[in-house]
Each structure stands twice: as structure tokens, then as C-alpha cells.
Design an enzyme around this catalytic site. Structure first.
Site, short mmCIF file in Angstrom:
data_model
loop_
_atom_site.label_atom_id
_atom_site.label_comp_id
_atom_site.label_asym_id
_atom_site.label_seq_id
_atom_site.Cartn_x
_atom_site.Cartn_y
_atom_site.Cartn_z
N ASP A 106 -2.48 -30.10 19.22
CA ASP A 106 -3.11 -31.36 18.85
C ASP A 106 -4.50 -31.35 19.50
OD1 ASP A 106 -3.38 -34.22 18.18
OD2 ASP A 106 -3.17 -34.48 20.35
N ASP A 143 -6.97 -34.65 20.13
CA ASP A 143 -7.25 -35.80 20.99
C ASP A 143 -6.09 -36.04 21.95
OD1 ASP A 143 -9.70 -36.41 19.69
OD2 ASP A 143 -8.59 -37.40 18.08
N ASP A 181 0.32 -34.42 22.96
CA ASP A 181 0.43 -35.45 23.99
C ASP A 181 1.13 -36.70 23.51
OD1 ASP A 181 -2.13 -37.78 23.75
OD2 ASP A 181 -1.97 -36.10 22.37
#
Length: 228
Positions: free
Chosen positions: A11, A13, A174
């Protein structure tokens, strides 16, 4: 017989770079443009990972499609304006050690790298260019071409593009959306605790591991690949 190719998909961001300054500013301007009260920062960061229309719908339940689309466009205008100056690199810094991991993995002959993000292709290209990551990722999947996470479409496309098998693929993110997407695609999953979802929310998605720093992430990859 050569070892099978490994695919590591990140991922963006909250995993590789800390884009919260971009995100909070753009979302604030989107809500202000619509004359709506701006949500708390925690609520905004909680939807990071979703595609932008879905994120707006979570923050404004029941919003009309036309109003949602207007807020999406306001968000995009703000995001573009932030990159119009010279501060894009500083606004989205790497988390400690993450660039080093990307560079190390990119140098391994049996590892391919990918990105799977709720950002648009244009937004990804800006971050990649700002951090001089051109050529490091063999597959880049964005919200422009796929249903929002946690649907597995991004990762299934990454497998198809690289020719890798899900049994040798790892998704690193995250948010719970990243982990749910990875599991749905048959990937091993590693959650990082330094991003935008709290550890208990990450744990509820049942990743194969939760790591707290870049060194821990590399150790976990080595363990998955039987290097230790």
C-alpha cells in the site's frame, strides 16, 4: 530448478509514505466546499485506503451521488494544488526505513514489487516522481481501474501482470482494508502499525503478522521466505 518469483505489494499512504498532511488538507477543503462540518482527523484517516467515492460515503452516510462527486472533485483539486509548489516531497515523507526496504527488495533478482492503492493513477505518479521511485514497481494498481479495497481486484490484476502465484505473494499495508484485500486474493499479509489504523483494528482483520518497524518488516519477510 529456479526458485519461484516472489511478489511483494505495498500500500502507499500510511505504509510507505506519510501522506496525512495531504489527505487532511484535501478532505478539509472538500468538506468546506460543500458547506459541511469537517470530520475529526481520526475519522478522516480511518477511511484511508478506500477509493475516494467510498471514503466520502463513509464520512457522509446517505450522501447524494451528485454531492459526493462534487466533494470528490474538490478533494482532487486540493490535492493537485498541493503538488503545484515545491513542497510535495516534504509533505509525504517516507516512514523510517521504508525506502531502504523498497530499494533492497528491488535489487533482489527473485522479487518483484507492486503498489496497490486507493489513490488515483495521477496521485500515485506524483508520489513516485517526487520520491524518484520510477522503475522500482513492476505492477501498479490504483482506484482508477478497480473496485475499492477490500475487494481483491487490484491484487488479482497484479498477479496476472507479473505471472506470480498468490502462494508466493505478500501484501503489506497499514489498514484493515489492505489485509482483507490480501486475504481475499490468497496473499500472505503483513500489517504495519505505524500507519492510520490502530493495532486492534489491524488485528481484527487477522493478518499473518503485525510489525512495528522496518527492521521487523524485513525479518518477517525473511521468515515467510524461509531465509531464517
Amino acid at each position: 530448478m529456479s526458485a519461484p518469483l516472489k511478489l511483494v505489494v505495498f500500500d502507499m499512504d500510511g505504509t510507505l509514505v506519510d501522506s496525512q498532511a495531504h489527505i487532511l488538507m484535501a478532505m478539509t477543503e472538500a468538506f468546506q466546499s460543500a458547506g459541511r462540518p469537517v470530520p475529526e482527523a481520526a475519522a478522516i484517516l480511518g477511511i484511508v485506503g478506500l477509493s475516494l467515492p467510498q471514503a466520502i460515503e463513509v464520512l457522509v452516510p446517505g450522501i447524494a451521488e451528485s454531492n459526493r462527486d462534487a466533494m470528490v472533485e474538490a478533494y482532487k483539486r486540493s490535492f493537485r494544488a498541493q503538488f503545484a509548489g515545491d513542497g510535495s516531497h516534504a509533505l509525504a515523507p517516507f516512514y523510517p526505513g521504508t525506502r531502504e526496504i523498497v530499494d533492497r527488495l528491488a535489487g533482489e533478482d527473485d522479487v518483484l514489487l507492486g503498489l496497490a492503492t486507493g489513490k488515483s493513477r495521477r496521485g500515485v505518479d506524483r508520489i513516485v516522481e517526487a520520491h524518484r521511485m520510477e522503475g522500482l514497481f513492476q505492477t501498479v494498481q490504483t482506484a482508477d481501474d478497480h473496485p475499492s479495497k477490500p475487494a481483491p481486484g487490484m491484487l488479482l490484476a497484479a498477479l496476472a501482470e507479473t505471472g506470480c502465484d498468490a502462494a508466493h505473494a505478500v501484501m503489506i499495508g497499514d489498514t484493515s482494508y489492505d489485509i482483507e484485500m490480501g486475504r481475499a486474493a490468497g496473499f500472505r499479509t503483513i500489517a504495519v502499525s505505524w500507519g492510520y489504523h490502530a493495532p486492534e483494528r489491524l488485528a481484527s482483520a487477522e493478518p499473518d503478522a503485525i510489525v512495528d518497524d522496518a527492521a521487523g518488516l524485513m525479518r518477517r519477510l525473511d521468515e515467510i521466505w524461509g531465509r531464517r
